[in-house]
Design a protein around this motif. Structure first.
Motif, PDB file in Angstrom:
ATOM      1  N   PHE A 122      40.332  42.732  37.064  1.00  0.00           N
ATOM      2  CA  PHE A 122      40.419  41.884  38.258  1.00  0.00           C
ATOM      3  C   PHE A 122      40.202  42.766  39.480  1.00  0.00           C
ATOM      4  CE2 PHE A 122      42.730  37.801  39.632  1.00  0.00           C
ATOM      5  CZ  PHE A 122      42.260  37.864  40.932  1.00  0.00           C
ATOM      6  N   LEU A 123      39.099  42.547  40.185  1.00  0.00           N
ATOM      7  CA  LEU A 123      38.788  43.305  41.395  1.00  0.00           C
ATOM      8  C   LEU A 123      39.410  42.593  42.583  1.00  0.00           C
ATOM      9  CD1 LEU A 123      34.991  44.028  40.721  1.00  0.00           C
ATOM     10  CD2 LEU A 123      37.002  45.300  39.921  1.00  0.00           C
ATOM     11  N   GLY A 124      40.479  43.169  43.134  1.00  0.00           N
ATOM     12  CA  GLY A 124      41.217  42.534  44.215  1.00  0.00           C
ATOM     13  C   GLY A 124      40.531  42.663  45.561  1.00  0.00           C
ATOM     14  N   ASP A 125      41.144  42.031  46.560  1.00  0.00           N
ATOM     15  CA  ASP A 125      40.561  42.024  47.902  1.00  0.00           C
ATOM     16  C   ASP A 125      41.617  42.398  48.941  1.00  0.00           C
ATOM     17  OD1 ASP A 125      38.682  41.719  49.890  1.00  0.00           O
ATOM     18  OD2 ASP A 125      38.558  39.551  49.761  1.00  0.00           O
ATOM     19  N   ASN A 126      42.235  41.414  49.554  1.00  0.00           N
ATOM     20  CA  ASN A 126      43.075  41.697  50.721  1.00  0.00           C
ATOM     21  C   ASN A 126      44.577  41.662  50.454  1.00  0.00           C
ATOM     22  OD1 ASN A 126      40.750  41.776  52.341  1.00  0.00           O
ATOM     23  ND2 ASN A 126      40.786  39.548  52.584  1.00  0.00           N
ATOM     24  N   ALA A 127      45.313  42.296  51.371  1.00  0.00           N
ATOM     25  CA  ALA A 127      46.766  42.157  51.390  1.00  0.00           C
ATOM     26  C   ALA A 127      47.101  40.696  51.686  1.00  0.00           C
ATOM     27  CB  ALA A 127      47.372  43.070  52.455  1.00  0.00           C
ATOM     28  N   GLY A 128      48.287  40.257  51.296  1.00  0.00           N
ATOM     29  CA  GLY A 128      48.626  38.844  51.439  1.00  0.00           C
ATOM     30  C   GLY A 128      47.980  38.043  50.327  1.00  0.00           C
ATOM     31  N   GLU A 129      46.690  38.072  50.289  1.00  0.00           N
ATOM     32  CA  GLU A 129      45.909  37.431  49.230  1.00  0.00           C
ATOM     33  C   GLU A 129      46.322  37.926  47.848  1.00  0.00           C
ATOM     34  OE1 GLU A 129      41.154  37.181  47.950  1.00  0.00           O
ATOM     35  OE2 GLU A 129      41.755  38.065  49.871  1.00  0.00           O
ATOM     36  N   ILE A 130      46.782  39.158  47.768  1.00  0.00           N
ATOM     37  CA  ILE A 130      47.173  39.743  46.485  1.00  0.00           C
ATOM     38  C   ILE A 130      48.302  38.944  45.830  1.00  0.00           C
ATOM     39  CG2 ILE A 130      48.826  41.386  47.482  1.00  0.00           C
ATOM     40  CD1 ILE A 130      47.925  43.440  45.439  1.00  0.00           C
TER      41      ILE A 130
END
Length: 285
Positions: A154-162
């Protein structure tokens, strides 16, 4: 995906966001922005927008003398999302298919993108994702692939969104899958780092690794051996957000193995994804 002329003003817009986040006065912002304009001229037009954005953002950090202007707002985003977490978990039972709902919840979190937008409506995004859903949806294909694998990258993105991603990761784990979640090695815009992963408890439900660099998206020239091995060996990959899409959509390795999960936030990405501005999509190439 190659950078286009429309990407250039986005590099500068991200720089302005960084400077405002750092609290620089307008005179300082102008001075740095004019220097950055000369720097941007030398960026490779054949590179991805994500790679060029990274160079522009890190140059802005250097000129400001600030290494993580988003540090405080990332913590605020994480706290806001953690407050929503119990409700997000309840929503899995309210909309039928739990895995499909988890994907929609995860993509709703993709609105938390302070590199491009300085405000966002999480409630509105949740309603849109759950009720309108994906304009391009390869869920059945994904589910079929998922049945035949033991692990998901899983390639994550932003803080909060995590935190929204965590809901999806937990659902995958409940289905008996091992998940490796990928964050950035160091701060760049509001992208998640290991610090964010630990703060929201992602490390309790998944193996967490870093890309080995601060580059937005996936930079094949700037990655750790650990991440390279994970990327090459993973039988199934969820790629979250625009920067990861920009980095991977043109690669042969992405075909029917990488599933892109994102909200379309710019016209160039819309063209490449075959979707409309503002859509949420879940698809493979």
């Amino acid at each position: 995906m190659r950078a286009t002329v429309d990407c250039v003003h986005c590099y500068l817009k991200q720089a302005v966001s960084c400077m405002r986040m750092a609290g620089l006065d307008e005179d300082s912002q102008h001075e740095i922005l004019f220097k950055l304009m000369d720097y941007v001229k030398g960026l490779d037009r054949n590179a991805t927008p994500a790679e060029n954005s990274t160079y522009a953002v890190l140059k802005t950090y250097e000129l400001m003398g600030v290494d993580d202007p988003y540090k405080e707002v990332k913590r605020q985003s994480n706290d806001l999302a953690l407050e929503l977490y119990p409700r997000l978990k309840r929503m899995l039972d309210e909309y039928g298919d739990r895995l499909h709902s988890a994907l929609k919840i995860a993509v709703a979190g993709n609105v938390i993108d302070l590199g491009i937008r300085r405000s966002f409506d999480i409630e509105g995004e949740l309603r849109y994702s759950m009720e309108t859903g994906f304009s391009k949806d390869h869920y059945d294909r994904f589910k079929q692939k998922l049945e035949n694998v033991d692990e998901v990258l899983f390639l994550g993105d932003n803080a909060g969104e995590i935190v929204f991603d965590k809901v999806l990761v937990e659902e995958l784990v409940s289905l008996g899958k091992k998940v490796t979640y990928v964050v950035k090695e160091g701060p760049v815009l509001n992208d998640s780092t290991m610090e964010d992963a630990i703060y929201v408890g992602m490390d309790k439900v998944a193996r967490v690794i870093t890309t080995g660099s601060r580059f937005l998206g996936v930079s094949f020239k700037h990655m750790s051996q650990e991440f390279a091995d994970a990327l090459n060996k993973a039988p199934l990959i969820i790629s979250k957000g625009q920067a990861n899409f920009e980095s991977l959509e043109q690669h042969e390795m992405a075909q029917d193995r990488v599933f892109f999960l994102l909200k379309i936030k710019c016209d160039e990405v819309a063209k490449a994804a075959g979707a409309a501005l503002g859509d949420v999509v879940f698809f493979t190439v």
